[in-house]
Design a protein around this motif. Structure first.
Motif, PDB file in Angstrom:
ATOM      1  N   ASN A 132       9.638  -4.366   7.396  1.00 29.48           N
ATOM      2  CA  ASN A 132      10.082  -3.043   6.970  1.00 29.48           C
ATOM      3  C   ASN A 132       9.883  -2.070   8.114  1.00 29.48           C
ATOM      4  N   ASP A 179       8.823  -2.934  -1.386  1.00 29.98           N
ATOM      5  CA  ASP A 179       8.511  -1.558  -1.009  1.00 29.98           C
ATOM      6  C   ASP A 179       7.063  -1.479  -0.553  1.00 29.98           C
ATOM      7  N   ASP A 192       4.702   0.744  -2.452  1.00 29.24           N
ATOM      8  CA  ASP A 192       4.399   0.316  -3.813  1.00 29.24           C
ATOM      9  C   ASP A 192       3.452  -0.882  -3.805  1.00 29.24           C
TER      10      ASP A 192
END
Length: 407
Positions: free
Chosen positions: A235, A134, A137
């Motif tokens: 991502n 993530d 994160d």
């Protein structure tokens, strides 16, 4: 605005009680005044793993703490940070004495066995796996690694899958023996429970038998290093953090730093929010926050954006901060920000849980037993434009920029 009643157990464990007469819910929190920064590097993440186990390990006589707390009609959980570990429960007020007893037993006398270690190890490693993928994160772990390079504060609170995999039962028991002591423990209760009632529950419980303990290891005064790092990640989103040095708990300018965060990225009209989100439409989620510790602090402005916009976001944010450090904000702008900052702090305490956390972070962690919410709000309202400008100039020397989400 209430101030806590401060009492102590016979062995010196501080107990702070914020009495809310008639409150339907009460928060019970048990603090361990140590955190991930005090772990041996070889078993980094051991504190976080212990946190999981303390809420799951069966108690003498049977029953897991989390199940017992839920059986009271409440909820239980735990928090690990670089400076502390907290077990807490929010329960209907009539059940608060029972919740207090459960948490005391969970902290002081858990059944630390191989089965619970192996099951929670897998849970923690899965948590770390999800976080690593993530960008919103992992970018914060990258930030700390750059900012505190070479110091234990640089390590992720949860460790790594590899370091957690190295923690064995002897490590876990040794950590529990070393840190779960009278000198490291404290309690904060917020709700419809008096100090007398709290002491009555605890006076013959396992916390009173905890031995004294030594001081945490001295790793030297942490200093913040500047730098820029990209963490490659495939991502469709990217996380960007700009930050740098701030001040520790108890510093006279901490209220000014809180106001500064509102002016940088807290309000909808804030410096970065207005240009990057409102005018250019390059971000949806963004915020600014200062993290204080016992002996140092850092600030972070987080921006979620598309990978193709990272360059523009970083360039724009850096230019805005640098330019604003030349002239600052007007007295009227700062006054408005002080009202927002003080008001939001008051709104946080609407829930007993949030008020307990504030007293723990500002009072227990740095050892400021006379801290009060009212005093902090008064200090925020007294912040001047000169205080904010001085803080901003300090914030940019050096600057840390980290990005996650670009291959």
């Amino acid at each position: 605005m209430r101030a806590p009643v401060r009492v102590a157990l016979g062995n010196g464990i501080p107990v702070w009680v914020l009495h809310r007469p008639g409150a339907t819910a009460t928060t019970v929190s048990l603090w361990l005044l140590t955190g991930s920064r005090y772990e041996p590097e070889a078993v980094a993440g051991g504190t976080h793993l212990l946190e999981h186990i303390l809420m799951q390990a069966p108690l003498p006589g049977g029953g897991r703490p989390i199940d017992l707390l839920e059986g009271l009609g409440g909820e239980g959980n735990a928090i690990t940070s670089r400076d502390h570990l907290v077990l807490y429960a929010r329960v209907p007020s009539p059940e608060a004495p029972a919740a207090l007893e459960i948490l005391a037993r969970a902290m002081a006398e858990p059944d630390l066995g191989e089965e619970i270690l192996e099951s929670e190890r897998k849970v923690v490693q899965e948590e770390l796996r999800l976080a690593a993928g993530d960008p919103f994160d992992i970018v914060h772990d990258v930030f700390y690694d750059v900012a505190f390079a070479g110091h234990p504060l640089a390590r992720p609170v949860g460790g790594t899958a590899e370091s957690v995999g190295r923690v064995n039962l002897d490590d876990l028991r040794a950590f529990h023996t070393r840190w779960v002591r009278a000198s490291s423990a404290a309690l904060i209760v917020c709700g419809d429970l008096t100090a007398e009632a709290v002491l009555k529950v605890l006076e013959s419980g396992p916390l009173t038998a905890l031995p004294p303990g030594g001081d945490p290891p001295d790793h030297g005064l942490p200093s913040v290093s500047g730098g820029r790092r990209n963490h490659p990640l495939n991502n469709d989103s990217a996380g960007v953090v700009l930050g740098g040095p701030a001040v520790p708990y108890g510093h006279r300018l901490l209220p000014a730093w809180q106001v500064l965060m509102d002016l940088i990225g807290g309000a909808s009209s804030a410096l970065l929010f207005e240009e990057i989100r409102n005018r250019r439409g390059l971000a949806y989620d963004m915020w600014a926050f200062t993290n204080a510790y016992r002996d140092t602090g850092v600030w972070r402005a987080f921006i979620a954006t598309a990978p193709e916009h990272v360059g523009e976001v970083v360039e724009t944010a850096t230019a805005l901060l640098t330019e604003r450090a030349e002239r600052g904000w007007t007295a009227a702008e700062v006054e408005l920000a002080t009202r927002r900052t003080a008001g939001l702090l008051q709104l946080e305490t609407e829930q007993s849980f949030e008020e307990a956390l504030l007293y723990g972070r500002y009072g227990l962690i740095p050892g400021h037993g006379d801290w009060t919410l009212a005093g902090q709000i008064e200090a925020i309202r007294a912040v001047t434009a000169d205080d904010v400008l001085l803080s901003l100039r300090t914030a940019l020397e050096p600057m840390v920029i980290t990005v996650a989400g670009i291959d």
